[in-house]
Design an enzyme around this catalytic site. Structure first.
Site, PDB file in Angstrom:
ATOM      1  N   ARG A   1       0.846  -1.188   0.000  1.00 47.49           N
ATOM      2  CA  ARG A   1       0.000   0.000   0.000  1.00 47.49           C
ATOM      3  C   ARG A   1       0.885   1.242   0.000  1.00 47.49           C
ATOM      4  O   ARG A   1       2.011   1.212   0.515  1.00 47.49           O
ATOM      5  CB  ARG A   1      -0.893   0.016   1.245  1.00 47.49           C
ATOM      6  CG  ARG A   1      -1.911   1.160   1.244  1.00 47.49           C
ATOM      7  CD  ARG A   1      -2.631   1.321   2.581  1.00 47.49           C
ATOM      8  NE  ARG A   1      -3.559   2.455   2.529  1.00 47.49           N
ATOM      9  CZ  ARG A   1      -4.120   3.022   3.582  1.00 47.49           C
ATOM     10  NH1 ARG A   1      -3.847   2.563   4.801  1.00 47.49           N
ATOM     11  NH2 ARG A   1      -4.948   4.047   3.440  1.00 47.49           N
ATOM     12  N   HIS A   2       0.393   2.314  -0.565  1.00 52.68           N
ATOM     13  CA  HIS A   2       1.108   3.582  -0.533  1.00 52.68           C
ATOM     14  C   HIS A   2       1.338   4.038   0.905  1.00 52.68           C
ATOM     15  O   HIS A   2       0.746   3.524   1.855  1.00 52.68           O
ATOM     16  CB  HIS A   2       0.315   4.652  -1.285  1.00 52.68           C
ATOM     17  CG  HIS A   2      -1.068   4.842  -0.744  1.00 52.68           C
ATOM     18  ND1 HIS A   2      -1.331   5.517   0.427  1.00 52.68           N
ATOM     19  CD2 HIS A   2      -2.272   4.416  -1.201  1.00 52.68           C
ATOM     20  CE1 HIS A   2      -2.626   5.510   0.671  1.00 52.68           C
ATOM     21  NE2 HIS A   2      -3.231   4.846  -0.307  1.00 52.68           N
TER      22      HIS A   2
ATOM     23  N   ARG B   1      -0.791   9.678   3.571  1.00 54.49           N
ATOM     24  CA  ARG B   1      -1.304  10.654   2.601  1.00 54.49           C
ATOM     25  C   ARG B   1      -2.247  11.625   3.288  1.00 54.49           C
ATOM     26  O   ARG B   1      -2.674  11.409   4.419  1.00 54.49           O
ATOM     27  CB  ARG B   1      -2.044   9.946   1.464  1.00 54.49           C
ATOM     28  CG  ARG B   1      -3.187   9.058   1.943  1.00 54.49           C
ATOM     29  CD  ARG B   1      -4.234   8.854   0.870  1.00 54.49           C
ATOM     30  NE  ARG B   1      -5.225   7.852   1.244  1.00 54.49           N
ATOM     31  CZ  ARG B   1      -6.235   8.035   2.065  1.00 54.49           C
ATOM     32  NH1 ARG B   1      -6.376   9.209   2.676  1.00 54.49           N
ATOM     33  NH2 ARG B   1      -7.100   7.070   2.312  1.00 54.49           N
TER      34      ARG B   1
ATOM     35  N   ARG C   1       0.029   9.180  -5.383  1.00 49.86           N
ATOM     36  CA  ARG C   1       0.537   8.642  -4.126  1.00 49.86           C
ATOM     37  C   ARG C   1       1.145   7.242  -4.284  1.00 49.86           C
ATOM     38  O   ARG C   1       2.095   6.903  -3.573  1.00 49.86           O
ATOM     39  CB  ARG C   1      -0.566   8.614  -3.061  1.00 49.86           C
ATOM     40  CG  ARG C   1      -1.814   7.817  -3.411  1.00 49.86           C
ATOM     41  CD  ARG C   1      -2.865   7.959  -2.318  1.00 49.86           C
ATOM     42  NE  ARG C   1      -4.125   7.276  -2.595  1.00 49.86           N
ATOM     43  CZ  ARG C   1      -5.155   7.829  -3.220  1.00 49.86           C
ATOM     44  NH1 ARG C   1      -5.062   9.086  -3.659  1.00 49.86           N
ATOM     45  NH2 ARG C   1      -6.277   7.155  -3.416  1.00 49.86           N
TER      46      ARG C   1
ATOM     47  N   ASP D   1      -5.073   0.056  -0.096  1.00 50.88           N
ATOM     48  CA  ASP D   1      -5.583  -0.857   0.927  1.00 50.88           C
ATOM     49  C   ASP D   1      -6.633  -1.797   0.339  1.00 50.88           C
ATOM     50  O   ASP D   1      -6.677  -2.988   0.669  1.00 50.88           O
ATOM     51  CB  ASP D   1      -6.142  -0.095   2.130  1.00 50.88           C
ATOM     52  CG  ASP D   1      -7.097   1.029   1.752  1.00 50.88           C
ATOM     53  OD1 ASP D   1      -7.448   1.166   0.560  1.00 50.88           O
ATOM     54  OD2 ASP D   1      -7.491   1.799   2.659  1.00 50.88           O
TER      55      ASP D   1
END
Length: 407
Positions: free
Chosen positions: A41-42, A45, A109, A287
């Protein structure tokens, strides 16, 4: 993802090819790592959006909504460092383009997270420095437009059958009971936020906004007490279950996470039957991507995947020449990755067993399975009527018998 139905199932064919290969491959001297797939996942943010009464609107965030923060960049740089240490001796100490391939969803992102991760994973050596004052080198990250992404952006759609399953899920006792139990709470949130449509499926947006603001030291409004935020968090987790489980989880998986899992299985099988590159295949996503995949594997822990969390597939060749798969989930930077066990198999799962156990959630023809049953019947009936009219008209020339292309 669409394809012709054959007598062979996809998983059975992969197992057959793998078995044929293993009969002629000589045993090796020691167990060795052959291939790694990562899905992460990034990083941290800003909120993806906010609510009308929120005192912190988009101008509060330096780059606006939905953007990677400095904290998120650091999280992925640290993950890259951890991966560098984990795969020391497997990957070259310096970047080699044949060894690694990275694909991201087409969001700022996720693209930036992948770049930050690669900066930690492959710092340049002396030869690779293009500027002595910059300890960084550019490494390609591949993507496709959001509207064309049928691998990493979930939920996948359009898919009428999936929407039908979601409508059925809304009628289940579990969903109905949750709605009744939280009706007053949802109304309170709607009044406090100024939102007109707060449901079990949209409440995650409110939690996400408050979580981001709290994480970055912003003062929450009086109504957002710790107890309220905790309840919002629980409902947010329920919204993930709604997307990919609760009702007909296997059928949902075939239309969602099973699509990504199918590609991962193809890659694992290919690497077990050839000596092709890359050694490391990386997916940078969200996610929902992690939840969709883990629900298809039936290893989801019921909690939202945290920022920079990473699902790991490792393909090993055993000392007898056979192949096995190990899975790990890194969801805490202070702890070693957590071993994940596919139900019905040990942690060191033989590849053929891994393929067999996951076959029920692998779609054979995604576009066809996405159709509603009555739509399929109507389509076939229309084809029959058209064919009857064509063959009954006198004086028409015979057409060729090529099968029409599926779209």
């Amino acid at each position: 993802m669409a394809g012709r139905q054959t007598g062979w199932s996809q998983a059975a064919l992969l197992q057959f090819l793998l078995g044929m290969c293993l009969t002629v491959m000589p045993p090796i001297q020691a167990r060795s790592l052959r291939f790694v797939t990562l899905l992460y996942r990034h990083g941290d943010r800003s909120p993806v959006k906010t609510y009308p009464k929120d005192p912190y609107q988009e101008e509060k965030w330096p780059q606006g909504f939905g953007q990677l923060t400095k904290e998120g960049m650091l999280q992925h740089w640290e993950l890259g460092q951890a991966l560098r240490q984990r795969y020391h001796g497997f990957l070259n100490t310096s970047y080699h383009r044949q060894e690694v391939y990275v694909r991201s969803t087409d969001f700022d992102r996720t693209l930036m997270s992948a770049e930050a991760n690669l900066a930690g994973l492959f710092p340049p050596n002396e030869v690779q420095h293009f500027n002595p004052n910059i300890s960084w080198q550019p490494i390609p990250v591949h993507t496709v437009p959001i509207t064309e992404d049928r691998l990493l952006k979930f939920p996948l759609g359009p898919c009428p059958r999936y929407e039908q399953l979601q409508n059925e899920t809304r009628q289940t006792p579990e969903y109905q009971n949750r709605s009744i139990q939280n009706a007053q709470f949802l109304n309170m949130v709607a009044n406090e936020t100024g939102l007109t449509n707060v449901t079990l499926e949209t409440i995650w947006n409110v939690y996400d906004t408050l979580f981001c603001e709290q994480t970055h030291g912003l003062l929450l409004p009086p109504w957002a007490s710790p107890q309220t935020v905790q309840r919002l968090s629980q409902l947010k987790d329920f919204s993930f279950l709604f997307l990919f489980g609760i009702h007909e989880q296997v059928q949902k998986a075939r239309l969602q996470g099973g699509v990504l899992l199918a590609q991962i299985l193809r890659n694992l099988t290919l690497m077990a039957t050839t000596s092709q590159f890359p050694k490391l295949l990386v997916y940078s996503a969200h996610d929902t991507t992690l939840v969709a995949l883990q629900m298809a594997l039936n290893v989801y822990n019921g909690k939202q995947a945290p920022y920079a969390s990473c699902h790991i597939f490792e393909l090993y060749q055993e000392d007898n020449g056979n192949f096995s798969v190990e899975m790990y989930f890194r969801n805490d930077s202070k702890k070693a990755p957590w071993p994940l066990i596919l139900p019905g198999c040990p942690h060191r799962c033989p590849l053929q067993d891994f393929l067999r156990l996951t076959e029920p959630v692998i779609p054979k023809d995604w576009q066809k399975e996405c159709q509603l049953a009555n739509d399929t019947a109507d389509t076939e009936d229309l084809r029959c009527r058209q064919a009857f009219r064509f063959h009954s008209r006198p004086g028409t020339k015979k057409q060729n018998n090529k099968t029409p292309m599926k779209t």
